[in-house]
Enzyme design. Structure first.
Site, PDB file in Angstrom:
ATOM      1  N   GLY A  42       0.834  -1.201   0.000  1.00 51.06           N
ATOM      2  CA  GLY A  42       0.000   0.000   0.000  1.00 51.06           C
ATOM      3  C   GLY A  42       0.863   1.243   0.000  1.00 51.06           C
ATOM      4  O   GLY A  42       2.070   1.168  -0.263  1.00 51.06           O
TER       5      GLY A  42
ATOM      6  N   CYS B 146      -2.349   3.730  15.989  1.00 49.23           N
ATOM      7  CA  CYS B 146      -1.567   2.783  16.811  1.00 49.23           C
ATOM      8  C   CYS B 146      -0.161   2.488  16.289  1.00 49.23           C
ATOM      9  O   CYS B 146       0.816   2.680  17.008  1.00 49.23           O
ATOM     10  CB  CYS B 146      -2.329   1.466  16.934  1.00 49.23           C
ATOM     11  SG  CYS B 146      -3.807   1.618  17.927  1.00 49.23           S
TER      12      CYS B 146
HETATM   13  C1  UDX Z   1      -3.929  -1.922  14.757  1.00 50.25           C
HETATM   14  C2  UDX Z   1      -3.757  -3.396  15.174  1.00 50.25           C
HETATM   15  O1  UDX Z   1      -4.002  -4.243  14.056  1.00 50.25           O
HETATM   16  C3  UDX Z   1      -4.678  -3.723  16.334  1.00 50.25           C
HETATM   17  O2  UDX Z   1      -4.472  -5.077  16.743  1.00 50.25           O
HETATM   18  C4  UDX Z   1      -4.326  -2.759  17.460  1.00 50.25           C
HETATM   19  O3  UDX Z   1      -4.922  -3.024  18.632  1.00 50.25           O
HETATM   20  C5  UDX Z   1      -4.573  -1.322  17.007  1.00 50.25           C
HETATM   21  O4  UDX Z   1      -3.725  -1.074  15.891  1.00 50.25           O
HETATM   22  P1  UDX Z   1      -5.634  -0.497  13.324  1.00 50.25           P
HETATM   23  O5  UDX Z   1      -4.820   0.693  13.709  1.00 50.25           O
HETATM   24  O6  UDX Z   1      -7.122  -0.388  13.380  1.00 50.25           O
HETATM   25  O7  UDX Z   1      -5.249  -1.747  14.239  1.00 50.25           O
HETATM   26  O8  UDX Z   1      -5.205  -0.860  11.819  1.00 50.25           O
HETATM   27  P2  UDX Z   1      -4.747  -2.160  11.018  1.00 50.25           P
HETATM   28  O9  UDX Z   1      -5.897  -2.833  10.405  1.00 50.25           O
HETATM   29  O10 UDX Z   1      -3.819  -2.989  11.803  1.00 50.25           O
HETATM   30  O11 UDX Z   1      -3.912  -1.443   9.823  1.00 50.25           O
HETATM   31  C6  UDX Z   1      -2.784  -0.606  10.120  1.00 50.25           C
HETATM   32  C7  UDX Z   1      -2.216  -0.033   8.838  1.00 50.25           C
HETATM   33  O12 UDX Z   1      -1.621  -1.056   8.037  1.00 50.25           O
HETATM   34  C8  UDX Z   1      -3.237   0.658   7.940  1.00 50.25           C
HETATM   35  O13 UDX Z   1      -2.672   1.848   7.423  1.00 50.25           O
HETATM   36  C9  UDX Z   1      -3.482  -0.363   6.847  1.00 50.25           C
HETATM   37  O14 UDX Z   1      -3.922   0.192   5.629  1.00 50.25           O
HETATM   38  C10 UDX Z   1      -2.101  -0.977   6.705  1.00 50.25           C
HETATM   39  N1  UDX Z   1      -2.131  -2.323   6.110  1.00 50.25           N
HETATM   40  C11 UDX Z   1      -2.703  -3.356   6.781  1.00 50.25           C
HETATM   41  C12 UDX Z   1      -1.537  -2.520   4.872  1.00 50.25           C
HETATM   42  O15 UDX Z   1      -1.007  -1.586   4.243  1.00 50.25           O
HETATM   43  N2  UDX Z   1      -1.538  -3.779   4.352  1.00 50.25           N
HETATM   44  C13 UDX Z   1      -2.087  -4.840   4.990  1.00 50.25           C
HETATM   45  O16 UDX Z   1      -2.027  -5.963   4.451  1.00 50.25           O
HETATM   46  C14 UDX Z   1      -2.702  -4.629   6.248  1.00 50.25           C
END
Ligand code: UDX
Length: 423
Positions: A248, A255
């Site tokens: 991405g 977080c």
């Molecule tokens: C995260 C943790 O996953 C969760 O367990 C914790 O308690 C809080 O922080 P969140 O911040 O809601 O959750 O986002 P998450 O779904 O983990 O994605 C984080 C980032 O990684 C986003 O910018 C997302 O777009 C990116 N991402 C995620 C990718 O670029 N590729 C992926 O395959 C997965």
């Protein structure tokens, strides 16, 4: 059924309060922000989260849930969850002042033998500061980190991969894990420090994983490989796992960046050089830059005077949160190189940076654009018919940093389609 108090009704606190009420407990959600309490008490959600409003309405009606603006309301609760923010301090460490203040405020109010549970993400050994601030030998302090993803927080609460509970008393830890009523879910009972570290270690590992994924995507582009196949192939190895392997524009949110920086400070304070954390943060910035470079390259190696149509401001789909959003980081770089930006997001209609023009529709965002750049993986973007926008854009260039669009369809409509990590 237990009487549960939840201190702080932000993202984590609200989900915790509502979901425990849904499990049948009597829950009081407290917040110092009385305007929030008013909104929640009227049955509306203060956050954009699928299913949240329905559960609030249902549990207010059956009296399992109430919201209060006076902290004394929790005096009869046996279990109190601390869900106050732990923002990032100037040096990258976690600011514990809200946690400490709440612990001090609760000290004279908690009933005898109550259990105080930290759910806020707190650095390892912060529980000792909570014990000190609380100064109540009869009250057990339990560390029970949250792993809720925004956009699927309710589903995650009821279907967690694991429940982590740390305490000096395994009996108190068991009492807290029993509140979740999920005997089939793996529960890790450990000491407080380990529970606190499990949270940081997990989030930082995922951030490192994503930085690696984004670097592999960059390499695939250079060597003519297909990142989709490479990452799928990697994911079939059960030691790697097939989730969290999507390239991405970079990882962001409330977080990951904060937790990686805070863990780095903890490591430094303990004379441990966790160089992978710095590498992951640097790599994430390089990913932002790489996306901007791609747009620039497609537009004749200059962004001066160009208009870029942006699809997506949220840090990921299904949330209205743009804190540390890679979209904003990429957009600021585009603007820094002389471009203008018109952005459309299905739920975000206002951002702090006033240089970012916000369009009310996909069509409006496309008008006279030199390129379309997809930055958030919203479902709505997948179903856009390229024929419906091709006459609106100035240049038929689409750069899909999330690999969500159908290349064949866009190419057929005359677009120069650029994916992430593949040709
Ligand atoms: C995260 C943790 O996953 C969760 O367990 C914790 O308690 C809080 O922080 P969140 O911040 O809601 O959750 O986002 P998450 O779904 O983990 O994605 C984080 C980032 O990684 C986003 O910018 C997302 O777009 C990116 N991402 C995620 C990718 O670029 N590729 C992926 O395959 C997965």
């Amino acid at each position: 059924m237990a009487n549960i108090g939840v201190i702080g009704t932000g993202y984590v606190g609200l989900t915790t309060a509502v979901c425990f009420a849904e499990l049948g407990h009597k829950v009081i959600g407290f917040d110092i922000d009385v305007s929030k309490i008013e909104v929640l008490s009227s049955g509306k959600s203060t956050i954009y989260e699928e299913g949240m409003s329905e559960l609030i309405v249902k549990n207010l009606a059956n009296n399992n849930l109430t919201f209060k603006g006076n902290i004394e309301a929790i005096t009869n609760c046996e279990f109190i969850f601390l869900c106050v923010p732990t923002p990032q301090d100037a040096d990258g460490s976690a600011d514990l002042s809200y946690v400490i203040k709440a612990s001090k405020d609760l000290s004279p109010l908690l009933k005898k033998d109550a259990v105080l549970i930290t759910k806020s993400t707190v650095p390892v050994n912060a529980w000792k500061d909570v014990v000190k601030a609380l100064d109540r030998s009869d009250v057990a302090v339990v560390s029970n980190p949250e792993f809720l993803r925004e956009g699927s927080a309710i589903v995650d609460f009821f279907n967690p991969d694991r429940i982590v509970v740390g305490c000096t008393s395994s009996q108190k830890a068991k009492q807290v894990s029993d509140l979740y009523k999920q005997p089939d879910i793996q529960t890790i009972i450990t000491d407080n420090s380990s529970a606190e570290l499990i949270k940081y270690a997990s989030n930082s590992f995922l951030a490192i994983k994503l930085s690696y994924v984004n670097e592999i995507a960059a390499l695939c582009e250079s060597v003519g490989a297909n990142a989709k196949d490479v990452l799928f192939g990697m994911g079939q190895d059960s030691r790697i796992g097939s989730r969290f392997l999507e390239p991405g524009p970079g990882w962001g949110g409330s977080c990951f960046p904060k937790d990686v920086r805070a863990l780095r400070v903890t490591a430094e304070d303990n004379a441990i050089n966790m160089s992978l954390l710095s590498a992951a943060l640097d790599s994430n910035e390089k990913t932002h830059r790489r996306i901007v470079d791609k747009v620039e390259k497609e537009l004749g190696n200059s962004l001066i005077g160009k208009t870029i149509c942006i699809w997506g401001l949220a840090f990921k789909a299904n949330t209205d949160d743009y804190r540390e959003s890679p979209s904003i980081a990429v957009i600021e770089r585009l603007i820094g190189r002389g471009a203008s930006v018109v952005a459309f997001d299905p739920v975000i209609t206002n951002v702090d940076n006033k240089k970012i023009k916000i369009a009310k529709s996909i069509e409006e965002s496309c008008k006279s654009a030199d390129a379309i750049l997809v930055l958030t993986e919203w479902e709505q973007f997948k179903s856009v018919n390229p024929d419906s926008v091709k006459d609106l854009v100035k240049n038929k260039v689409v750069i899909d940093s999330r690999n969500i669009l159908d290349k064949k369809q866009w190419t057929k409509s005359g677009f120069n389609f650029i994916g992430n990590g593949w040709q």
